[in-house]
Design an enzyme around this catalytic site. Sequence first.
Site, PDB file in Angstrom:
ATOM      1  N   SER A   1       0.852  -1.195   0.000  1.00 40.75           N
ATOM      2  CA  SER A   1       0.000   0.000   0.000  1.00 40.75           C
ATOM      3  C   SER A   1       0.885   1.242   0.000  1.00 40.75           C
ATOM      4  CB  SER A   1      -0.876   0.017   1.256  1.00 40.75           C
ATOM      5  OG  SER A   1      -1.566   1.248   1.372  1.00 40.75           O
TER       6      SER A   1
ATOM      7  N   TYR B   1      -1.330  -1.382  10.426  1.00 38.60           N
ATOM      8  CA  TYR B   1      -1.535  -1.443   8.976  1.00 38.60           C
ATOM      9  C   TYR B   1      -0.300  -0.953   8.205  1.00 38.60           C
ATOM     10  CZ  TYR B   1      -3.777  -1.294   4.430  1.00 38.60           C
ATOM     11  OH  TYR B   1      -4.087  -1.512   3.103  1.00 38.60           O
TER      12      TYR B   1
HETATM   13  N1  LIG Z   1      -8.858  -0.620  -1.133  1.00 36.35           N
HETATM   14  C1  LIG Z   1      -7.849   0.177  -0.853  1.00 36.35           C
HETATM   15  O1  LIG Z   1      -8.018   1.409  -0.772  1.00 36.35           O
HETATM   16  C2  LIG Z   1      -6.476  -0.396  -0.672  1.00 36.35           C
HETATM   17  C3  LIG Z   1      -5.370   0.469  -0.737  1.00 36.35           C
HETATM   18  C4  LIG Z   1      -4.080  -0.031  -0.580  1.00 36.35           C
HETATM   19  C5  LIG Z   1      -3.893  -1.386  -0.359  1.00 36.35           C
HETATM   20  N2  LIG Z   1      -4.981  -2.211  -0.268  1.00 36.35           N
HETATM   21  C6  LIG Z   1      -4.718  -3.637  -0.036  1.00 36.35           C
HETATM   22  O2  LIG Z   1      -5.300  -4.406  -1.076  1.00 36.35           O
HETATM   23  C7  LIG Z   1      -5.562  -5.722  -0.595  1.00 36.35           C
HETATM   24  C8  LIG Z   1      -6.962  -6.134  -1.039  1.00 36.35           C
HETATM   25  O3  LIG Z   1      -7.892  -5.283  -0.405  1.00 36.35           O
HETATM   26  P1  LIG Z   1      -9.232  -4.803  -1.129  1.00 36.35           P
HETATM   27  O4  LIG Z   1      -9.186  -3.339  -1.189  1.00 36.35           O
HETATM   28  O5  LIG Z   1      -9.473  -5.569  -2.358  1.00 36.35           O
HETATM   29  O6  LIG Z   1     -10.294  -5.203   0.017  1.00 36.35           O
HETATM   30  P2  LIG Z   1     -11.614  -6.120  -0.047  1.00 36.35           P
HETATM   31  O7  LIG Z   1     -12.449  -5.758  -1.213  1.00 36.35           O
HETATM   32  O8  LIG Z   1     -12.208  -6.023   1.310  1.00 36.35           O
HETATM   33  O9  LIG Z   1     -11.028  -7.603  -0.278  1.00 36.35           O
HETATM   34  C9  LIG Z   1     -10.251  -8.210   0.723  1.00 36.35           C
HETATM   35  C10 LIG Z   1     -10.033  -9.665   0.369  1.00 36.35           C
HETATM   36  O10 LIG Z   1      -9.240 -10.276   1.403  1.00 36.35           O
HETATM   37  C11 LIG Z   1      -9.888 -11.457   1.833  1.00 36.35           C
HETATM   38  N3  LIG Z   1      -9.633 -11.735   3.246  1.00 36.35           N
HETATM   39  C12 LIG Z   1      -9.799 -10.892   4.297  1.00 36.35           C
HETATM   40  N4  LIG Z   1      -9.549 -11.535   5.439  1.00 36.35           N
HETATM   41  C13 LIG Z   1      -9.203 -12.810   5.114  1.00 36.35           C
HETATM   42  C14 LIG Z   1      -8.865 -13.963   5.860  1.00 36.35           C
HETATM   43  N5  LIG Z   1      -8.838 -13.957   7.206  1.00 36.35           N
HETATM   44  N6  LIG Z   1      -8.584 -15.111   5.195  1.00 36.35           N
HETATM   45  C15 LIG Z   1      -8.639 -15.154   3.846  1.00 36.35           C
HETATM   46  N7  LIG Z   1      -8.958 -14.099   3.077  1.00 36.35           N
HETATM   47  C16 LIG Z   1      -9.256 -12.939   3.706  1.00 36.35           C
HETATM   48  C17 LIG Z   1     -11.375 -11.204   1.575  1.00 36.35           C
HETATM   49  O11 LIG Z   1     -12.075 -12.428   1.377  1.00 36.35           O
HETATM   50  P3  LIG Z   1     -13.111 -13.116   2.403  1.00 36.35           P
HETATM   51  O12 LIG Z   1     -13.769 -12.030   3.195  1.00 36.35           O
HETATM   52  O13 LIG Z   1     -14.026 -13.879   1.497  1.00 36.35           O
HETATM   53  O14 LIG Z   1     -12.226 -14.014   3.238  1.00 36.35           O
HETATM   54  C18 LIG Z   1     -11.330 -10.436   0.263  1.00 36.35           C
HETATM   55  O15 LIG Z   1     -11.269 -11.329  -0.822  1.00 36.35           O
HETATM   56  C19 LIG Z   1      -5.356  -5.686   0.909  1.00 36.35           C
HETATM   57  O16 LIG Z   1      -4.111  -6.274   1.230  1.00 36.35           O
HETATM   58  C20 LIG Z   1      -5.346  -4.196   1.234  1.00 36.35           C
HETATM   59  O17 LIG Z   1      -4.579  -3.916   2.371  1.00 36.35           O
HETATM   60  C21 LIG Z   1      -6.252  -1.749  -0.433  1.00 36.35           C
END
Ligand SMILES: NC(=O)c1ccc[n+]([C@@H]2O[C@H](COP(=O)([O-])OP(=O)(O)OC[C@H]3O[C@@H](n4cnc5c(N)ncnc54)[C@H](OP(=O)(O)O)[C@@H]3O)[C@@H](O)[C@H]2O)c1
Length: 270
Positions: free
Chosen positions: A141, A155
């Site tokens: 991130s 985080y």
């Molecule tokens: N969105 C942003 O603004 C942003 C910015 C920078 C970085 N990121 C990073 O991008 C990555 C993806 O996030 P996203 O934005 O796509 O969020 P998201 O839409 O909430 O997706 C998160 C994913 O992680 C999975 N997950 C969460 N807890 C888990 C667990 N205990 N075991 C297995 N799978 C788990 C969820 O699946 P289930 O709930 O089905 O398990 C879901 O598929 C993360 O690492 C986040 O830190 C996001």
Amino acid sequence: MASNRRALVTGASAGIGEAFARELARRGHDLVLTARRADRLEALARELRDRHGIEVIVAPLDLAWPDGVEALVAALDAQALTIDVLVNNAGYGVTGYFDEQPWPVHAAFIQVLMTAPTELAYRLLPGMKARGYGRIVNVASLAGHVPGSAGHTLYAASKAYLIRFSQSLALEGKGTGVHATAVCPGFTYSEFHDVTGSRALVSRMPSFMWMDAPTVARQGLDAVEAGKAVYVNGRVNRLIKGFFKLIPDALALKLVERQGRRFRTGPHRG
Ligand SMILES: NC(=O)c1ccc[n+]([C@@H]2O[C@H](COP(=O)([O-])OP(=O)(O)OC[C@H]3O[C@@H](n4cnc5c(N)ncnc54)[C@H](OP(=O)(O)O)[C@@H]3O)[C@@H](O)[C@H]2O)c1
């Protein structure tokens, strides 16, 4: 990337992980999709098989389970399924100050965001090296490039860890055919801020700060193909990263503190 390579994507049931799965499928990869919500993974697998004629295996797993990665890799090994591309993407945020959450909440966070990606890389790397081909994408991130904020305590630390880890892997991979990249998005449309409970607050961010998940995934895969150890998505995010590198640490921390106050509510707002 050549076709019929197999990619493992964690957190493929939503957001950026789902976008990585779609982009990898478009590029002709077979897939192993993992996350907790099996119904979502099954639906995505059906769609990608139909659309791209690829093999998609669904492996539901809670990565907070300390033995989960070992069990997943053992199951893949038992079926002689090799992994050529690993996308360590699963993640979420924990709100509040460090001492406001019970330890198991932090322990699970460290397991999902740091231990699981590290262990997956560790267990899959030898096969990649032996075959002379591997791609490891760690979704970090922009938060890993700026000072830690008050609230969401672990985080930024976890994302900074993934960035440094990826840099070391990238150096160690030279000459082996294995490339590692930390992909660093800024604000990205996904379910992340709903899960974290910060949707109302981050919605105050101007629209130019936001990117869509398919773009983040496409750029991330291009970056690992290009052999970049660290890739920050989007010009605005790269400017922010560059700015924070230029200014003194104490000033950077002050700016993060001030920004944090603007975008926080509740007992710690002052
Ligand atoms: N969105 C942003 O603004 C942003 C910015 C920078 C970085 N990121 C990073 O991008 C990555 C993806 O996030 P996203 O934005 O796509 O969020 P998201 O839409 O909430 O997706 C998160 C994913 O992680 C999975 N997950 C969460 N807890 C888990 C667990 N205990 N075991 C297995 N799978 C788990 C969820 O699946 P289930 O709930 O089905 O398990 C879901 O598929 C993360 O690492 C986040 O830190 C996001």
